[in-house]
Scaffold this motif. Structure first.
Motif, PDB file in Angstrom:
ATOM      1  N   ASN A  31      16.388  58.657  20.688  1.00 43.49           N
ATOM      2  CA  ASN A  31      17.346  58.263  19.934  1.00 43.49           C
ATOM      3  C   ASN A  31      18.017  59.774  19.531  1.00 43.49           C
ATOM      4  O   ASN A  31      17.750  60.344  18.655  1.00 43.49           O
ATOM      5  CB  ASN A  31      17.225  57.394  18.866  1.00 43.49           C
ATOM      6  CG  ASN A  31      18.483  56.779  18.021  1.00 43.49           C
ATOM      7  OD1 ASN A  31      19.132  57.729  17.423  1.00 43.49           O
ATOM      8  ND2 ASN A  31      18.826  55.592  18.440  1.00 43.49           N
ATOM      9  N   PRO A 179      20.954  49.064  16.938  1.00 42.11           N
ATOM     10  CA  PRO A 179      21.112  50.568  17.117  1.00 42.11           C
ATOM     11  C   PRO A 179      21.008  51.345  15.594  1.00 42.11           C
ATOM     12  O   PRO A 179      20.426  52.169  15.401  1.00 42.11           O
ATOM     13  CB  PRO A 179      22.356  50.768  17.632  1.00 42.11           C
ATOM     14  CG  PRO A 179      22.679  49.627  18.317  1.00 42.11           C
ATOM     15  CD  PRO A 179      22.158  48.472  17.457  1.00 42.11           C
ATOM     16  N   ALA A 182      17.414  51.217  14.562  1.00 42.62           N
ATOM     17  CA  ALA A 182      16.483  52.397  15.584  1.00 42.62           C
ATOM     18  C   ALA A 182      16.879  53.356  14.879  1.00 42.62           C
ATOM     19  O   ALA A 182      15.809  54.418  14.756  1.00 42.62           O
ATOM     20  CB  ALA A 182      17.299  52.247  16.963  1.00 42.62           C
ATOM     21  N   VAL A 183      17.968  53.877  14.343  1.00 39.02           N
ATOM     22  CA  VAL A 183      18.143  55.187  13.784  1.00 39.02           C
ATOM     23  C   VAL A 183      17.324  55.369  12.497  1.00 39.02           C
ATOM     24  O   VAL A 183      16.741  56.379  12.166  1.00 39.02           O
ATOM     25  CB  VAL A 183      19.792  55.334  13.393  1.00 39.02           C
ATOM     26  CG1 VAL A 183      19.824  56.553  12.457  1.00 39.02           C
ATOM     27  CG2 VAL A 183      20.464  55.629  14.470  1.00 39.02           C
TER      28      VAL A 183
END
Length: 255
Positions: A31, A179, A182-183
Motif C-alpha cells: 500500500n 482502502p 488498509a492504510v
C-alpha cells in the motif's frame, strides 16, 4: 560476511512471505500511502532528531552488521607473542620491519608508539583515550538505529489514526471503507516490521561488534605494554589468555 545476519533476516522475511502467500497475493500487503507515511515519516523525524552527517555515517556503520571481518583473538595473541619474542631477541626497533605486514590500524599505531620509545603507561593512556572515542562513535551509531526502531512504530500508529479518521468519514460509502482500513492496518504492520526485524536487531548487532572490537583493542594494549616492559613471554601469554575462556586458550609454547 556475517552469515547470521543474512540468514536471520532472510528467515524472518521469508517466513512472513510464506504466511502472507498462504492467505492471498502479496499485492494485498503493498500500500503506497502506508509506505509513504511510515518510511517517509521515519526519515523525516530522524532528520529532525539527528544531523545529516550522523545519519549518513550510520548508514556506513550499518554495513558492519553484514560486511565484517572479525579478528580472531587467538590469532592476535599468537601475533603479539611473536612480536614479544622478536623484541626480546633483537630489540624493540626490530618491530619496525613487521609493521608493513599488519592490516589492523590500531595495532600498527600501538607498534609505532612502541618503536618511537613511548613509556608503557603513556602508551596505555593514549590508546585507552582512542578506545573511548571509538566506543562513543559506535554507541552513537547504535543509538540512531534504536531511535529509528522507536520512531517507525510510532509513525505506523500515526498512519493507523489517519486511516481510521478516513474510514469514519466515509462510513456512508462502503467502497471507501476498505482502502482506508488498509492504510490503518498496513502502516502498523510496516512500522512493526521496520522496528523489530531491521532497526532494533541491527542496533543489537552493532553493539556486539563494538564489544568484540574493543576486546581486541584492549588485548593489543596489554600486549604492547608487556612488550615495552620487557615482560617474560610466558607471563605475558598468561595475561593475554585471561581475556578469553579457558577452553579457547592455545599456548604458543606448545606449538
Amino acid at each position: 560476511m556475517d552469515l547470521s545476519t543474512i540468514i536471520g533476516m532472510g528467515a524472518a522475511f521469508g517466513l512472513m512471505m510464506m504466511a502472507i502467500l498462504q492467505g492471498g497475493p502479496l499485492s494485498m500487503f503493498i500500500n503506497i500511502p502506508s509506505i509513504l507515511i511510515v518510511v517517509g515519516g521515519t526519515a523525516g523525524v530522524a532528520f529532525v532528531q539527528y544531523p545529516f552527517k550522523d545519519l549518513f555515517d550510520a548508514v556506513n556503520v550499518a554495513k558492519k552488521t553484514v560486511l565484517v571481518k572479525e579478528a580472531s583473538i587467538n590469532n592476535m595473541i599468537v601475533q603479539l607473542m611473536g612480536f614479544a619474542n622478536k623484541a626480546r631477541k633483537e630489540g624493540i626497533l626490530a618491530l619496525q620491519s613487521e609493521m608493513e605486514k599488519i592490516e589492523d590500524e590500531f595495532l600498527v599505531k600501538a607498534m609505532q608508539m612502541a618503536v618511537d620509545g613511548q613509556e608503557p603507561d603513556t602508551l596505555r593512556g593514549m590508546l585507552n583515550t582512542e578506545i573511548e572515542y571509538i566506543q562513543q562513535r559506535h554507541e552513537k551509531g547504535a543509538n540512531i538505529f534504536v531511535s529509528l526502531g522507536t520512531i517507525s512504530p510510532a509513525m505506523g500508529m500515526v498512519g493507523t489514526l489517519i486511516g481510521l479518521v478516513q474510514m469514519l468519514q466515509t462510513m456512508d460509502d462502503p467502497s471507501k471503507i476498505g482502502p482506508a482500513m488498509a492504510v490503518a492496518l498496513l502502516t502498523t504492520f510496516y512500522g512493526a516490521i521496520m522496528a523489530n526485524v531491521m532497526f532494533l536487531p541491527m542496533a543489537g548487532k552493532l553493539r556486539l561488534r563494538s564489544e568484540s572490537e574493543m576486546l581486541i583493542k584492549t588485548l593489543i594494549i596489554e600486549g604492547m605494554q608487556s612488550i615495552l616492559s620487557g615482560e617474560n613471554p610466558r607471563v605475558m601469554e598468561q595475561k593475554l589468555h585471561s581475556f578469553i575462556a579457558p577452553k579457547m586458550r592455545e599456548s604458543t609454547f606448545n606449538r
